[in-house]
Enzyme design. Structure first.
Site, short mmCIF file in Angstrom:
data_model
loop_
_atom_site.label_atom_id
_atom_site.label_comp_id
_atom_site.label_asym_id
_atom_site.label_seq_id
_atom_site.Cartn_x
_atom_site.Cartn_y
_atom_site.Cartn_z
N HIS A 159 -9.59 2.74 0.41
CA HIS A 159 -8.17 2.39 0.30
C HIS A 159 -7.90 1.79 -1.07
CE1 HIS A 159 -4.17 1.46 1.12
NE2 HIS A 159 -4.27 0.74 2.20
N CYS B 142 0.81 -1.21 0.00
CA CYS B 142 0.00 0.00 0.00
C CYS B 142 0.84 1.27 0.00
CB CYS B 142 -0.94 -0.01 1.20
SG CYS B 142 -1.97 -1.49 1.26
N HIS C 11 -1.87 8.26 6.15
CA HIS C 11 -2.26 6.96 5.61
C HIS C 11 -3.69 6.66 6.03
CE1 HIS C 11 -1.75 3.00 3.94
NE2 HIS C 11 -2.01 2.42 5.10
#
Length: 410
Positions: A337, A160, A300
């Protein structure tokens, strides 16, 4: 060392089919999360995701060729074309232009489809395009073909954190003189049944049966997990002197890049967040600035109990008392996400925040958590005077990557 300018964006996301509409939706707090339409998810405890709706690649790629490409590649090619058109690069030899576009998962849709073909119709019916369409570097390769770019080309992969890694390494490529322009970013198309089943098994996803737009609640005391998203984002990086000489719009400057690994667990962040703190500190050191000069962090912020806590702890470790002066927001609250694309999307958000002097909010922030006590820009965009912004990314496997951006005077 050469300075690096950001001069163009391309984005295809759950909240917009191009970069401007993605930015405007983020400022408005418009969520892209809804009930899954790509397949029937009713057998699973989670039935929501952030899908890219209305995407049509036919204007760029003939339908016959498009059928030979995985969805993650199509998204990336569209984003790259938009970024290339906006930057309008002139006078640069194509072998002096690099491409760094990665993906956390790659061509998983095509892999699953071809496995089904093998099971149902036999090996002689597997597509000859199966292998070249599913490699993680296929997106970067197809962008090169589309734009005729012959310079350095590879696909960074750091789960990620992939998008952040691409931007940071792309800037380094220009700084060391390997390229004059770099297209950098990430792409992901993971919304298929197999990936949903996998994340449900990991118990990392949040379920929301009534209003999916409320599911992502970064930093909120009721946060319960993340939502899968898809999309692509590409940034055009170029030598600052060249960008200024041709009088193009410069959104921001890449000041620094940091990377680390938690070396703790494949799926959980290290509780004290020492690796994340080290990543941020290294980016600040590379930029040669004081921590107090950073004014905004695009976090994040995945809305997980452990992840948001660890990131907040890292910010306090690095910034000390200044952490309480920082504005911190998570645009994953609207995009969900997007895995390998996330870091690039969020770097774009930082660059636009610097250029437009306004911060995108963290939506669905209603219940403060006593352990998470920073300024998370709750629910509404905020006009600011901003000089330096940080974009954080943390990935499975303990991979961490961040980019530090600065405002450029007109």
């Amino acid at each position: 060392m050469r300075r690096v300018a950001i001069t163009g964006f391309g984005a295809v996301t759950p909240i917009g089919l191009d970069a401007p509409s993605t930015w405007e939706a983020a400022l408005a707090g418009k969520s892209g999360i809804g009930f899954i339409e790509a397949f029937d998810p009713s057998a699973y405890p989670v039935t929501i995701a952030a899908e890219v709706k209305g995407f049509d690649p036919s204007a760029l790629i003939p339908p016959k060729e498009a059928r030979r490409m995985d969805r993650n590649v199509l998204l990336a090619v569209a984003a790259a074309q938009e970024a290339w058109d906006e930057a309008a690069i002139e006078g640069v030899e194509k072998d002096r232009i690099g491409i760094l576009v990665g993906s956390a998962i790659g061509g998983i849709t095509t892999i699953v489809e071809q496995q089904q073909t093998l099971a149902e119709r036999g090996g002689d019916r597997v597509s000859p395009f199966f292998i070249p369409s599913t490699l993680v570097d296929t997106a970067s390769g197809q962008i090169a073909i589309q734009l005729g770019i012959t310079g350095p080309n590879y696909a960074p992969v750091s789960a990620c954190a992939t998008g952040s890694t691409a931007v940071g390494e792309g800037a380094a490529m220009i700084q060391r003189g390997q390229a004059d322009v770099v297209l950098a970013g990430g792409t992901e198309a993971p919304i298929i049944e197999l990936i949903l089943a996998g994340f449900c098994a990991m118990r990392g996803l949040v379920a929301e049966d009534v209003d999916p737009t409320l599911a992502m609640r970064p930093f909120d005391a009721t946060r319960a997990g993340f939502v899968m998203g898809e999309g692509a984002c590409i940034l055009v990086l170029e030598d600052m002197d060249a960008a200024k000489a041709r009088g193009t719009r410069i959104y921001a400057e890449v000041l620094g890049y940091g990377a680390s690994n938690d070396a703790h667990h494949l799926a959980q962040p290290e509780p004290e967040a020492t690796g994340v703190a080290a990543m941020i500190s290294s980016a600040i050191a590379a930029a040669g600035i004081a921590p107090e000069q950073v004014g905004y962090v695009n976090a994040h912020g995945t809305s997980t109990p452990l992840g948001d806590l660890a990131e907040t702890r890292a910010l306090k470790q690095v910034f000390g008392k200044h952490a309480y002066d920082l504005a911190v927001s998570s645009t994953k609250s609207v995009t969900a996400h997007c895995f390998g694309a996330a870091g690039a999307v969020e770097a774009m958000m930082c660059a636009r925040a610097l250029y437009h002097q306004i911060l995108p909010p963290t939506i669905n922030y209603r219940n403060p958590d006593p352990e998470l006590d920073l300024d998370y820009v709750p629910n509404e965009a905020r006009e600011v005077e901003l000089e330096v912004a940080l974009s954080n990314a943390m990935g499975l496997g303990g991979h961490n990557g961040c980019v530090l951006l600065g405002r450029v005077d007109d």
